[in-house]
Write a protein that holds these residues in place. Structure first.
Motif, short mmCIF file in Angstrom:
data_model
loop_
_atom_site.label_atom_id
_atom_site.label_comp_id
_atom_site.label_asym_id
_atom_site.label_seq_id
_atom_site.Cartn_x
_atom_site.Cartn_y
_atom_site.Cartn_z
N MET A 1 7.41 4.67 2.92
CA MET A 1 7.62 3.61 1.95
C MET A 1 7.26 2.24 2.53
N ALA A 2 7.51 2.07 3.83
CA ALA A 2 7.22 0.79 4.48
C ALA A 2 5.73 0.48 4.42
N LEU A 3 4.89 1.52 4.58
CA LEU A 3 3.44 1.31 4.53
C LEU A 3 3.01 0.88 3.12
N SER A 4 3.65 1.43 2.10
CA SER A 4 3.34 1.04 0.72
C SER A 4 3.70 -0.43 0.47
N ILE A 5 4.82 -0.84 1.01
CA ILE A 5 5.24 -2.23 0.87
C ILE A 5 4.28 -3.16 1.61
N SER A 6 3.83 -2.72 2.79
CA SER A 6 2.89 -3.53 3.58
C SER A 6 1.59 -3.76 2.83
N ILE A 7 1.04 -2.68 2.23
CA ILE A 7 -0.19 -2.83 1.47
C ILE A 7 0.02 -3.73 0.26
N SER A 8 1.18 -3.63 -0.38
CA SER A 8 1.48 -4.48 -1.53
C SER A 8 1.51 -5.95 -1.13
N LEU A 9 2.10 -6.24 0.01
CA LEU A 9 2.11 -7.62 0.52
C LEU A 9 0.70 -8.08 0.87
N TYR A 10 -0.10 -7.17 1.39
CA TYR A 10 -1.48 -7.49 1.73
C TYR A 10 -2.29 -7.81 0.47
N VAL A 11 -2.05 -7.06 -0.60
CA VAL A 11 -2.72 -7.32 -1.87
C VAL A 11 -2.34 -8.71 -2.40
N PHE A 52 1.67 9.50 -1.67
CA PHE A 52 3.10 9.55 -1.36
C PHE A 52 3.93 9.10 -2.56
N LEU A 53 3.54 7.99 -3.20
CA LEU A 53 4.30 7.46 -4.33
C LEU A 53 4.19 8.38 -5.55
N PHE A 54 3.02 9.00 -5.74
CA PHE A 54 2.85 9.98 -6.82
C PHE A 54 3.83 11.13 -6.60
N PHE A 55 3.89 11.63 -5.38
CA PHE A 55 4.80 12.72 -5.03
C PHE A 55 6.25 12.31 -5.29
#
Length: 283
Positions: A1-11, A52-55
């Motif tokens: 989940m942390a990686l998903s948040i990181s990419i969101s912040l990057y976007v 991961f989020l789809f799952f």
């Protein structure tokens, strides 16, 4: 989940950077676009996050997770729209293969609801639409998936020259098939100037030959066998998620240089270590 948040912040950072520096970005000025060295590098991260989020969202029927549905849905929209925006056909193809595997696993587990599938379909369409206004470059956005479909376009053009690259690599492999030429061989022997042939199987055959491919194949086969065994015997979801993420990197690696670059290889090593140790301890 942390990686998903990181990419969101990057976007968010990319969006702010574009709003403050749009002319420089559109004119491809050096350092104007943080992805300018290789825009596809972020694709496999957005791909893994989306899978991961789809799952996770497909399994949202679990009462302990329902309170996260809005939060995770927002993360999915950001990550999947970023994946679409990047325009990497290999990453999107790998994502599609992965969600098919996920749904097959959930069907076997009898833990899938039609409303969850419809919900995720709507989120995916919404994510793709969100990316459209920001697709201002010729290399990004959904329109890139249509490049090469022109009547006059060859299959090699549609593959961005992959077929020619693979044919040249196969010629080299057949000249020294058993032990290969050594690490990073394509960088020096390949005629295209690339570091790798954009296919990890051909890359392994070129560098380490059939012997190296058999050795690595045996290792990964053991992970696949044990993970599927965990799913069948114990209905274990963590093991199958790790396996699907590993497969997604391999599928991506069949069409791109994913398994060549250090960052995705590091993620692959972490996933393999988790799957191997987890299965060994629990099986």
């Amino acid at each position: 989940m942390a990686l998903s948040i990181s990419i969101s912040l990057y976007v968010v950072f990319l969006l702010i950077d574009f709003l403050l520096n749009s002319n420089a970005m559109q004119n491809y000025e050096r350092n104007a676009l943080p992805l300018i060295t290789n825009r596809r590098y972020a694709g496999y991260i957005a791909m893994l996050n989306s899978i991961f989020l789809f799952f996770y969202l497909l399994n949202i029927n679990d009462e302990s997770k329902k309170h996260n549905i809005y939060y995770c849905s927002l993360l999915y929209i950001v990550n999947f729209s970023f994946l679409t925006w990047l325009g990497g056909r290999g990453a999107v193809f790998s994502f599609l293969i992965s969600i098919i595997l996920i749904m097959l696993a959930f069907i076997y587990l009898k833990n899938i609801a039609l409303k969850s599938i419809i919900f995720l379909f709507i989120l995916s369409v919404l994510s793709s639409i969100v990316s459209i206004p920001f697709s201002i470059f010729e290399w990004n956005g959904m329109h890139r998936f249509l490049i090469g479909f022109e009547d006059s376009a060859s299959l090699d053009k549609f593959s961005s020259g992959r077929l020619s690259m693979w044919a040249d690599t196969l010629v080299l492999i057949l000249q020294q098939p058993f032990l290969g030429y050594g690490a990073d061989a394509y960088r020096f022997l390949g005629p295209t100037g690339h570091y790798q042939p954009h296919n990890f199987v051909l890359q392994i055959l070129l560098e380490f030959g059939l012997l190296g491919l058999l050795f690595l194949g045996a290792f990964f086969s053991s992970i696949v066998k044990k993970s599927i065994g965990k799913l069948i015997v114990n209905k274990d979801q963590n093991s199958i998620l790790a396996l699907i993420l590993i497969i997604s990197l391999f599928v991506h690696g069949l069409l791109d240089g994913t398994i060549y670059h250090a960052q995705p290889v590091m993620l692959l090593a972490i996933l393999c270590a988790y799957a191997f140790v987890y299965n060994k301890a629990k099986f």
